[in-house]
Design a protein around this motif. Structure first.
Motif, PDB file in Angstrom:
ATOM      1  N   GLU A 143     -50.528  10.923  54.471  1.00 39.14           N
ATOM      2  CA  GLU A 143     -51.666  10.049  54.240  1.00 39.14           C
ATOM      3  C   GLU A 143     -51.255   8.776  53.509  1.00 39.14           C
ATOM      4  N   TYR A 144     -50.083   8.837  52.873  1.00 36.92           N
ATOM      5  CA  TYR A 144     -49.683   7.710  52.026  1.00 36.92           C
ATOM      6  C   TYR A 144     -48.369   7.071  52.463  1.00 36.92           C
ATOM      7  N   VAL A 145     -47.464   7.883  53.002  1.00 35.34           N
ATOM      8  CA  VAL A 145     -46.140   7.395  53.376  1.00 35.34           C
ATOM      9  C   VAL A 145     -45.952   7.618  54.868  1.00 35.34           C
ATOM     10  N   ALA A 146     -45.210   6.741  55.503  1.00 37.91           N
ATOM     11  CA  ALA A 146     -44.941   6.900  56.925  1.00 37.91           C
ATOM     12  C   ALA A 146     -44.399   8.298  57.194  1.00 37.91           C
ATOM     13  N   ALA A 186     -48.396  -1.531  48.078  1.00 35.36           N
ATOM     14  CA  ALA A 186     -47.394  -0.783  48.845  1.00 35.36           C
ATOM     15  C   ALA A 186     -46.034  -1.420  48.612  1.00 35.36           C
ATOM     16  N   PHE A 187     -44.996  -0.669  48.902  1.00 36.27           N
ATOM     17  CA  PHE A 187     -43.648  -1.240  48.769  1.00 36.27           C
ATOM     18  C   PHE A 187     -42.724  -0.681  49.845  1.00 36.27           C
ATOM     19  N   TRP A 188     -41.629  -1.387  50.044  1.00 31.72           N
ATOM     20  CA  TRP A 188     -40.647  -1.037  51.080  1.00 31.72           C
ATOM     21  C   TRP A 188     -39.250  -0.938  50.460  1.00 31.72           C
ATOM     22  N   GLY A 189     -38.420  -0.054  51.044  1.00 32.29           N
ATOM     23  CA  GLY A 189     -37.034   0.111  50.572  1.00 32.29           C
ATOM     24  C   GLY A 189     -36.837   1.324  49.697  1.00 32.29           C
ATOM     25  N   HIS A 192     -45.215   0.495  59.634  1.00 34.23           N
ATOM     26  CA  HIS A 192     -44.078  -0.377  59.299  1.00 34.23           C
ATOM     27  C   HIS A 192     -43.176   0.237  58.227  1.00 34.23           C
ATOM     28  N   ARG A 193     -43.207   1.582  58.116  1.00 32.96           N
ATOM     29  CA  ARG A 193     -42.299   2.339  57.247  1.00 32.96           C
ATOM     30  C   ARG A 193     -42.463   1.993  55.768  1.00 32.96           C
ATOM     31  N   GLY A 194     -43.669   1.647  55.395  1.00 30.37           N
ATOM     32  CA  GLY A 194     -43.913   1.329  54.004  1.00 30.37           C
ATOM     33  C   GLY A 194     -44.361   2.549  53.210  1.00 30.37           C
ATOM     34  N   THR A 195     -44.205   2.474  51.902  1.00 29.07           N
ATOM     35  CA  THR A 195     -44.673   3.521  50.990  1.00 29.07           C
ATOM     36  C   THR A 195     -45.960   3.039  50.340  1.00 29.07           C
ATOM     37  N   LEU A 196     -47.047   3.737  50.623  1.00 26.56           N
ATOM     38  CA  LEU A 196     -48.334   3.371  50.049  1.00 26.56           C
ATOM     39  C   LEU A 196     -48.358   3.810  48.596  1.00 26.56           C
ATOM     40  N   ASP A 197     -48.389   2.846  47.695  1.00 27.05           N
ATOM     41  CA  ASP A 197     -48.333   3.161  46.267  1.00 27.05           C
ATOM     42  C   ASP A 197     -49.690   3.633  45.757  1.00 27.05           C
ATOM     43  N   LEU A 222     -45.982  -5.342  48.340  1.00 27.61           N
ATOM     44  CA  LEU A 222     -47.114  -6.001  49.012  1.00 27.61           C
ATOM     45  C   LEU A 222     -48.388  -5.671  48.258  1.00 27.61           C
ATOM     46  N   PHE A 223     -49.182  -6.718  48.017  1.00 27.61           N
ATOM     47  CA  PHE A 223     -50.523  -6.547  47.441  1.00 27.61           C
ATOM     48  C   PHE A 223     -51.541  -7.145  48.409  1.00 27.61           C
TER      49      PHE A 223
END
Length: 752
Positions: free
Chosen positions: A469-472, A549-552, A535-540, A498-499
């Protein structure tokens, strides 16, 4: 250390029950009700490994010499069996000339030797009846001269010689003559000996055996065909006889009396003998034995003339007089063979082709050195208690321990079992079975691991569903494939954050009913979250109507800046589609701003004792939040920082301004993504170029040129109404109020 309390109690009870089942099976094996060949063979393996280790660095036992009927002897003396006069010469040479303490033959003289001369006379008499009487008289006169058995028998008289023979289980196979028994069964009274029992024998011819000592050379061959022990006493009919090694040792010691010693306080019919005692005025030697009156062979070396355990001399050299008295005098001499054709090679733990004569040498050495390894009578009881204790402890504790602690406990029990067992073996000479304990530990541990793996897999699937639900989802599956690569520990690395925020959300919330507002925000958040996941992002987190959210991280991705920018653009595109749906339902218009920034951030498990989260922190994160906040100032949907722009060269960016956001002392350039360069038309690219020229003129305070360039830009993508008005207003202001000297064109923001 302990696993989570949500582990079902039923699962723990099941695992405990299986552990006790394994323990029960092991106990049945110990008691002999369910013997397992695998366990026996593993115990053999452990025992054999220790024997081989001891045989690696042998010490020569100079007390024993092996006279070898080797290939050289067969070549020089002749094929076996040799004439009795050759054997007689060998005995005389070893005893009279070289002074051997005893000469023992690991050989059976099972058949009388026929004289070639007498056989020729008998053949001639049968063909010439007229000469039969004359030849018969002549034969009687010379027969004694050609009776080699009688001659050898005379040599045996009063010389220290032991002849070997073998026992068998065929009551119809009785050949030769047995030596005198050590004692009769009736002499034991009510006592009973637990010994091997035999039905037949293959012994030496009577004329020879009457004049020499005798001993059987039967070893015990275990189930795997390997010789590890020898019975010192064995029963035939109602009498007990001595082994070849024991007979040899006794003859060398002057034939002390053999006394079986029973443990004190046991019933007469118990059968267990604790010791074989050799007693004479000059000898007091105690030989511990196992059940069956067995002694284990203490292998000194790998066996053979060059192994280093015993000195081998060729029988041919003895007959040739090549030895000196100091080579043999006072020593025990065993006559045997290593020639493969004479078939006296045994399979042993240290060598699959071990000379049989050296097996007896090892037994004699062990008795002389009192170097014994034996399985004591209490071994079964001790093993029963050990299995019960280990099985109970592991069955109860394994289900409540974590995987790491389960492994540590299992390894600890395994290591302690091996170490204690080895200490008892090497220091106390006790051969205690340990395989059933090791297999029990492995069985309980492996079942625990397997059960835990299945349960963990089920939990992992649940976790995937939850974090999906939160992470790819693909990120979760990648992490689950190799959890050891990922850690919740905090670390510093380059990431992209990303905000996103809904503009005018207060007005929107005031114009909708509570249920409508819930549907409005849920649909918006669902669509945006799916874009981030895609887009393989982590939903913070969600912060009201805002998204972070952030990536990496947690999975490193070198394209984190590119993916985050593409996600931001996709969010704007889907916001347009959402507006169409919202407008159809009469809901307020949706507009969002998105800020994207790349830089060094601290990522990891952060928070308080009450609540923690896997999140990012740092100046780069704060800047990303500020960029989202100023999107409405420039009338754009997405603003990115300079590092994000640099990390995505395929994208054409429009520099909007150089700003100092709240909380930052250093100015940063901010950019809006226009589109991927290979997809933009020439007019749009030209407009971006004119915008860059306009900014240069603006910062050079060339207001007229800047105004002209601004007027030439017709693209709404590059120059939206808000941006046109913003810079037009700035030019009007600065023309009327010229900036102070040193003005750098940076815009200061004092609010978030």
């Amino acid at each position: 250390m302990f696993k989570k309390s949500w582990r079902p109690l039923a699962g723990k009870a099941f695992r405990i029950g299986v552990g006790f089942s394994f323990t029960a099976i092991a106990l049945l094996h110990v008691l002999g009700f369910a013997p397992t060949d695998v366990v026996k063979r593993l115990d053999y393996l452990i025992y054999d490994v220790r024997l081989r280790a001891q045989a690696q660095k042998p010490e020569l036992d100079s007390r024993i010499v092996i006279v070898d009927i080797d290939e050289k002897s067969l070549s020089e003396v002749g094929r076996w069996p040799w004439s009795r006069d050759v054997v007689a010469n060998l005995i005389v040479e070893l005893t009279d000339k070289l002074g051997a303490a005893v000469v023992s033959f690991d050989i059976v003289f099972a058949e009388p030797q026929q004289s070639d001369a007498l056989q020729a006379m008998d053949a001639l008499a049968s063909k010439s009846p007229g000469l039969a009487n004359e030849l018969k008289g002549m034969r009687a006169g010379i027969e004694s001269q050609f009776d080699r058995d009688a001659q050898l028998a005379k040599v045996l008289v009063d010389r220290p010689v032991v002849l070997g023979y073998y026992l068998n289980q065929d009551s119809n196979a009785l050949s030769g003559a047995l030596p005198p028994a050590l004692f009769k069964k009736s002499q034991l009274g009510t006592l009973s000996l637990d010994s091997t029992s035999w039905q037949g024998y293959g012994a030496n011819i009577p004329i020879l055996q009457r004049n020499a000592e005798g001993g059987y050379f039967n070893p015990i061959v275990d189930e795997d065909g390997t010789v590890r022990s020898v019975p010192l006493l064995a029963q035939f009919n109602d009498a007990y006889y001595q082994s070849f090694a024991l007979a040899t040792l006794r003859r060398a010691l002057g034939n002390p009396q053999v006394i079986p010693v029973f443990p004190e306080g046991v019933d007469d019919d118990y059968g267990a003998v604790e010791l074989i005692a050799l007693r004479s005025p000059d000898v007091e030697l105690d030989i511990p034995v196992e059940r069956g009156l067995l002694t284990r062979v203490h292998f000194r070396a790998k066996g053979g003339p060059n192994a280093g355990g015993y000195r081998y001399v060729s029988a041919a050299d003895v007959l040739a007089g090549a030895l000196k008295p100091e080579d043999i005098e006072g020593r025990i001499v065993l006559v045997g063979t290593t020639a493969p054709g004479l078939l006296d090679l045994r399979s042993t733990p240290v060598n699959p082709a071990y000379p049989g004569v050296e097996v007896h040498a090892n037994v004699i050495s062990g008795m002389l050195d009192s170097a014994y390894k034996l399985r004591p009578e209490f071994s079964q009881g001790l093993l029963f208690v050990t299995v019960l204790l280990v099985g109970t402890v592991l069955s109860v504790t394994m289900p409540i321990l974590s995987a790491t602690w389960s492994l540590l406990v299992a390894l600890t029990v395994l290591v302690l079992s091996v170490v204690i067992n080895s200490l008892l073996y090497f220091q106390a000479g006790l051969v205690l079975p340990v395989a059933v304990v090791l297999l029990l530990v492995l069985a309980i541990f492996m079942f625990d691991v397997a059960y835990g793996y299945l349960a963990e897999s089920r939990s992992k699937r649940q976790m995937v569903d939850l974090f999906g639900e939160y992470v790819a989802p693909e990120l979760v599956f990648e992490m689950a494939a190799d959890p050891s690569r990922y850690s919740m520990e905090g670390e510093s690395r380059e990431l992209t954050v990303l905000f996103s925020d809904v503009r005018g959300f207060t007005t929107i919330s005031e114009s909708l009913q509570p249920n409508e507002l819930r549907e409005y925000i849920n649909e918006y958040l669902t669509v945006m979250s799916e874009i981030i996941r895609a887009h393989r992002g982590t939903l913070d987190k969600y912060i009201g109507d805002a998204i972070m959210a952030f990536w990496g991280a947690p999975i490193a991705d070198p394209e984190h800046a590119k993916l985050a920018t593409q996600a931001a653009i996709a969010m704007q595109e889907d916001a347009v589609r959402l507006n169409e749906k919202f407008a159809a339902r009469g809901w307020p218009k949706l507009a969002i701003g998105v800020g994207v920034n790349t830089g060094q951030m601290r990522v990891g498990d952060m928070g308080s004792k009450i609540r923690r989260a896997y999140t990012v922190m740092g100046d780069a994160v704060n800047l990303g939040s500020r960029l989202e906040g100023i999107t409405k100032t420039y009338g754009v949907g997405v603003i990115v920082g300079p590092q994000t722009k640099a990390a995505f060269p395929e994208m054409t960016f429009q520099e909007l301004d150089a700003v100092k956001v709240k909380g930052k002392n250093e100015p940063v350039s901010i950019f809006a993504p226009v589109g991927e360069s290979n997809r933009l038309d020439a007019d749009t690219l030209s407009a971006v170029e004119k915008w860059s020229e306009m900014l240069q003129a603006f910062r050079a305070q060339n207001w007229k040129q800047a105004r002209n360039l601004l007027g030439e830009i017709q693209s709404n993508v590059v120059l939206n109404p808000t941006l046109r008005h913003l810079y037009g207003h700035r030019m009007d202001y600065f023309e009327a109020n010229p900036p102070a000297e040193g003005w750098d064109g940076v815009t200061q923001f004092d609010t978030k």
